[in-house]
Design an enzyme around this catalytic site. Structure first.
Site, mmCIF file in Angstrom:
data_model
loop_
_atom_site.group_PDB
_atom_site.id
_atom_site.type_symbol
_atom_site.label_atom_id
_atom_site.label_comp_id
_atom_site.label_asym_id
_atom_site.label_seq_id
_atom_site.Cartn_x
_atom_site.Cartn_y
_atom_site.Cartn_z
ATOM 1 C CB VAL A 1 -9.211 6.828 -31.578
ATOM 2 C CG1 VAL A 1 -9.145 5.340 -31.832
ATOM 3 C CG2 VAL A 1 -7.903 7.354 -31.013
ATOM 4 C CE LYS A 2 -5.485 11.934 -30.387
ATOM 5 N NZ LYS A 2 -4.807 10.655 -30.455
ATOM 6 C CB THR A 3 -12.467 15.037 -33.228
ATOM 7 O OG1 THR A 3 -12.580 14.878 -31.809
ATOM 8 C CG2 THR A 3 -13.759 15.621 -33.765
#
Length: 395
Positions: free
Chosen positions: A188-190
Site C-alpha cells: 500500500v506504500k507509494t
C-alpha cells in the site's frame, strides 16, 4: 459497473514484471547484485550516503534500535499515533516506550510534545526519539532535532509514510536532522516491493553495523576478524571458508526478487507522487461542501508531502452517526476505508505498561480520522464517487 475501491493498492507495470523475471533468470535470487542496485537507487532518491535494505519496515526499525545499542532502562520517545511497530522496536531490545502526544489536526508530534514526554520519563534514561512522518507529511524535523540534541537523544525518523517528501532543502531520508531514517515498501506504500524495508544514514559506522545485524551478525571482512588463529593460514592469508559472528544478528535480508521490483518502482516515484498529489487536490475540492463536519487532515506548515494515504477528519457526533456505521455503509457501496491509527498507548499491552496515560491530541485525532481510497491507478471521477457516497452515508 463501478469497481470496488480499496483504501490503497500497488501499481505494477510491465517493466516491473520484466525486472522480476530478469532477477528470476539470474544467478542470484538473494544477496546478489539486485540488492546492491536497489540500495544505490534508494540512496540517490533520498540524497544520503548509505541505504541498507532489509525484509520489512518493522525489521528496519528493529535494526535501527539495535544499531543504537538501546537496551533495558533506556527510554525511547514515540508518538502514539503510529503503527505499533514503531513502539515495538524499542521493546524488542528491552527499552521502554514513553509515548508523546501529537497535533490533533495533523497527527504529527512536535518539539513541544517531545519535551512533555521527557518530563514523564521518571527513572528511565532517555536515549532516543522515533518521530513519525504521517500520511505523507513530515514532522518539523529541524526544531524537533534541536530539542532532541539538547537532551542528548539519538533521532530515528520513521519515514515509512513519506518516501519522496522533502523537509526544506532536504529529502526525507537524507538524515539532515537525524541519525537514521526508516522506510517501508509494503504494497500500500507509494513504492512497493512486496515486503521490504530500508534504513538510510549518513553515518558510515551505523551503516556497517546495520549490514552486520541484518545477516546474523556475520562478517567475512578479514579486517574485522577477532580470532587470527582460526581466521588465517600460516602465511597470514584469510582462510577462504572463514567467517565470524562476534554477536548475534538476525536474518533480515531482502531478496533480489524484491529488490528488482523495488528498483523498477523507484524509477517511477516522481510519477507516482505527482498523481497522488493530483488526487489529494481533487479530494480537497470535492470535500469542501462537507465542511466543517468533514475536512481533510490538517496540513503541516513546512515541507513538501509525498502523500501516502488520504485521511479526513469527521465530526461523527455532529453528523449523528458513528465511524463504524460510516465504514460499513461505504463498504456496502464498494468503498473500503481504514483507520490510521488507534493510538498505540491505548493498545492492551501498552495500556498495561502505562496505565492512566492521557494524550488528548492523539485521542482527538483518532476520534475523527478516517482513511479514504488513494492509489496511483485511481481516477478523478472515483474521488468524486467516494465523496458523494460519503456524504450520503453521513446524511
Amino acid at each position: 459497473m463501478t469497481r470496488p475501491l480499496p483504501y490503497g493498492r500497488q501499481f505494477i507495470d510491465d517493466d516491473d514484471i520484466a525486472a522480476v523475471v530478469a532477477a528470476l533468470k539470474s544467478d542470484c535470487l538473494t544477496t546478489g547484485p539486485a540488492v546492491t542496485a536497489f540500495e544505490a537507487a534508494l540512496a540517490k532518491v533520498t540524497e544520503v550516503a548509505d541505504a541498507v535494505v532489509c525484509s520489512s519496515g518493522t525489521a528496519a526499525l528493529h535494526l535501527a534500535a539495535l544499531a543504537l545499542d538501546l537496551g533495558p532502562g533506556d527510554a525511547v520517545i514515540v508518538p502514539s499515533v503510529t503503527f505499533v511497530a514503531t513502539a515495538n522496536a524499542a521493546r524488542y531490545v528491552g527499552g521502554e516506550v514513553v509515548f508523546a502526544d501529537v497535533d490533533p489536526a495533523t497527527g504529527l508530534m512536535g518539539s513541544e510534545h517531545l519535551e512533555e514526554a521527557l518530563r514523564r520519563c521518571g527513572g528511565l534514561v532517555p536515549k532516543a526519539v522515533f518521530p513519525v512522518h504521517l500520511n505523507g507529511q513530515c514532522v518539523a524535523m529541524k526544531a524537533l532535532s534541536e530539542a532532541a540534541r539538547r537532551h542528548g537523544l539519538a533521532v530515528v525518523e520513521d519515514a515509512c509514510h513519506a518516501l519522496g517528501s522533502r523537509q526544506g532543502e532536504a529529502a526525507t531520508g537524507a538524515c539532515a536532522w537525524s541519525d537514521m531514517a526508516v522506510f517501508s515498501f509494503h504494497p500500500v506504500k507509494t513504492v512497493a516491493m512486496g515486503e521490504g524495508g530500508a534504513v538510510t544514514t549518513g553515518d558510515a559506522r551505523l551503516a556497517e553495523r546495520l549490514r552486520l545485524l541484518r545477516s546474523h551478525g556475520i562478517t567475512r571482512d578479514p579486517d574485522g576478524f577477532l580470532q587470527p588463529d582460526e581466521a588465517f593460514d600460516a602465511e597470514g592469508r584469510p582462510n577462504p571458508w572463514y567467517y565470524e559472528m562476534a554477536s548475534p544478528g538476525f536474518n533480515y535480508r531482502a531478496s533480489d526478487l524484491s529488490c528488482a521490483l523495488g528498483t523498477s518502482q523507484l524509477a517511477k516515484l516522481d510519477r507516482f507522487m505527482a498523481r497522488r498529489a493530483q488526487l489529494v487536490a481533487a479530494y480537497d475540492r470535492a470535500l469542501a461542501p462537507l465542511a466543517p463536519r468533514v475536512v481533510p487532515v490538517g496540513r503541516a506548515a513546512d515541507g513538501v508531502p509525498s502523500w501516502h494515504i488520504q485521511v479526513v477528519l469527521i465530526d461523527f457526533a455532529a453528523c449523528g452517526t458513528t465511524r463504524a456505521k460510516v465504514m460499513r455503509g461505504l463498504a456496502e457501496r464498494g468503498i473500503s476505508t481504514q483507520v490510521h491509527y488507534l493510538p498505540v498507548h491505548r493498545q492492551p499491552y501498552y495500556r498495561g505498561r502505562s496505565p492512566g496515560l492521557s494524550l488528548p491530541g492523539a485521542d482527538a485525532y483518532y476520534d475523527r480520522c478516517l482513511t479514504l481510497p488513494l492509489f496511483y491507478g485511481m481516477e478523478d471521477d472515483e474521488v468524486e464517487r467516494v465523496v458523494r457516497e460519503l456524504g450520503r452515508v453521513l446524511s
